[in-house]
Every structure is written in C-alpha cells, then in structure tokens.
Design a protein around this motif. Sequence first.
Motif, short mmCIF file in Angstrom:
data_model
loop_
_atom_site.label_atom_id
_atom_site.label_comp_id
_atom_site.label_asym_id
_atom_site.label_seq_id
_atom_site.Cartn_x
_atom_site.Cartn_y
_atom_site.Cartn_z
N ILE A 51 -14.75 3.98 -13.71
CA ILE A 51 -13.35 3.49 -13.34
C ILE A 51 -13.03 4.73 -12.29
N GLU A 52 -13.12 5.95 -12.37
CA GLU A 52 -12.73 6.94 -11.24
C GLU A 52 -13.57 6.50 -9.99
N ILE A 53 -14.89 6.23 -10.04
CA ILE A 53 -15.64 5.81 -8.83
C ILE A 53 -15.11 4.57 -8.18
N ALA A 54 -14.46 3.48 -9.00
CA ALA A 54 -14.08 2.16 -8.35
C ALA A 54 -13.03 2.57 -7.69
N ALA A 55 -11.94 3.56 -8.46
CA ALA A 55 -10.70 3.72 -7.89
C ALA A 55 -10.89 4.50 -6.57
N ARG A 56 -12.03 5.40 -6.46
CA ARG A 56 -12.18 6.06 -5.28
C ARG A 56 -12.59 5.19 -4.19
N HIS A 57 -13.38 4.16 -4.48
CA HIS A 57 -13.75 3.22 -3.46
C HIS A 57 -12.83 2.28 -2.93
N GLU A 58 -11.65 1.92 -3.74
CA GLU A 58 -10.63 1.13 -3.37
C GLU A 58 -9.40 2.30 -2.46
N GLU A 59 -9.52 3.33 -2.83
CA GLU A 59 -8.77 4.28 -2.16
C GLU A 59 -9.34 4.53 -0.70
N LEU A 60 -10.56 4.49 -0.78
CA LEU A 60 -11.40 4.86 0.67
C LEU A 60 -10.99 3.57 1.75
N ILE A 61 -11.20 2.48 0.99
CA ILE A 61 -11.06 1.08 1.72
C ILE A 61 -9.57 1.10 2.34
N ALA A 62 -8.85 1.47 1.40
CA ALA A 62 -7.08 1.35 1.84
C ALA A 62 -6.73 2.31 3.00
N ARG A 63 -7.50 3.64 2.93
CA ARG A 63 -7.34 4.47 4.00
C ARG A 63 -8.05 3.96 5.42
N LYS A 64 -9.25 3.23 5.25
CA LYS A 64 -9.84 2.71 6.38
C LYS A 64 -9.08 1.65 7.16
N GLU A 65 -8.51 0.82 5.96
CA GLU A 65 -7.61 -0.19 6.82
C GLU A 65 -6.41 0.31 7.27
N ALA A 66 -5.95 1.25 6.60
CA ALA A 66 -4.53 1.98 7.30
C ALA A 66 -5.03 2.59 8.56
N GLU A 67 -6.06 3.18 8.69
CA GLU A 67 -6.36 4.02 9.95
C GLU A 67 -6.53 3.01 11.07
N LEU A 68 -7.09 1.72 10.78
CA LEU A 68 -7.35 0.71 11.79
C LEU A 68 -6.25 0.00 12.05
N ARG A 69 -5.23 -0.37 11.36
CA ARG A 69 -3.91 -0.74 11.72
C ARG A 69 -3.32 0.27 12.55
N ALA A 70 -3.25 1.49 12.31
CA ALA A 70 -2.42 2.66 13.07
C ALA A 70 -2.58 2.46 14.50
N ARG A 71 -4.10 2.09 14.66
CA ARG A 71 -4.64 2.36 16.00
C ARG A 71 -3.90 1.17 17.06
N PRO A 72 -3.79 1.39 18.30
CA PRO A 72 -3.36 0.24 19.26
C PRO A 72 -4.42 -0.53 19.36
N SER A 73 -4.24 -1.80 19.59
CA SER A 73 -5.21 -2.81 19.68
C SER A 73 -6.32 -2.62 20.66
N HIS A 74 -6.18 -1.79 21.58
CA HIS A 74 -7.29 -1.62 22.68
C HIS A 74 -8.08 -0.59 22.36
N ALA A 75 -7.46 0.37 21.24
CA ALA A 75 -8.41 1.47 20.86
C ALA A 75 -9.03 1.23 19.75
N ARG A 76 -8.91 -0.03 18.90
CA ARG A 76 -9.36 -0.25 17.78
C ARG A 76 -11.03 -0.57 17.98
N ASN A 77 -11.27 -1.43 19.03
CA ASN A 77 -12.81 -1.83 19.32
C ASN A 77 -13.44 -0.67 19.79
N LYS A 78 -12.82 -0.06 20.94
CA LYS A 78 -13.61 1.04 21.56
C LYS A 78 -13.91 2.19 20.93
N LEU A 79 -12.92 2.73 19.89
CA LEU A 79 -13.29 3.73 19.02
C LEU A 79 -14.32 3.17 17.87
N GLY A 80 -13.71 2.12 17.49
CA GLY A 80 -14.58 1.70 16.37
C GLY A 80 -16.16 1.30 16.54
#
Length: 118
Positions: A17-46
């Motif tokens: 359960i803890e490892i699944a929660a950790r996985h979900e937390e990391l996915i949410a952080r990654k998605e939030a980080e990608l949304r926070a970037r400007p659209s022109h920087a998403r692809n370049k840095l990604g």
Amino acid sequence: MRLGINLRGDLAKLDDIEIAARHEELIARKEAELRARPSHARNKLGLRADSLLLARGPFHARIFYRIYWFAFALFNVVKFQDLMLPSSYDTYLLECELKDVRDEMKRRIAVRKAVATT
C-alpha cells in the motif's frame, strides 16, 4: 528489470500500500511539474531530461543520482547553464525516483509469481 546495483533498501521496507501510494505521489508531482512549465519549455527540457534519464548509472541510490547529474553537467560545459536549471535537475531526480519505485513493484510481482508457481 534494472541493470545496476540496487541500493534502495528504503523502498524494500515499504509494504504494498505504501509503495503504491508513493508511486501515485510521484506521478502527481511529475504531472504538476509538467503543467507548471510554459508550453515552449515542456518539450525542450523534457527531451533533454529524457535523454539523460536513459541511464541512472551503475549504482541506484539518491546520492549517486546527484553525483551523476553534477558530473554530467561538469563534463558538458557547452550547455552547463541549461543543465543547471532547477527544473531540469528536479525532473531528473523525480524520474530516477519514479523508475526505482517501478522497479521495486516489478520485483515484487516477479517474486509473487515465482512463489505462486512453486
């Protein structure tokens, strides 16, 4: 599975359960980080981060990921300023952490399948 020496005993101590929660937390952080970037920087840095993320190095632990990142930045002097952006560094560490969690999940599935067949 991964190639390298697993030094992530902290993930092995977590229950399912803890490892699944950790996985979900990391996915949410990654998605939030990608949304926070400007659209022109998403692809370049990604793309730059993804090219670096193909290999996590021979030792899989947070400290080695930091060492690997800084060593790569020092030897890649031409783009040193771009590599030292906090967002690309954080993205790299986040991706390595996510890969470690996924590897631990795969390891547990393989162990369960081996136990079930015997």
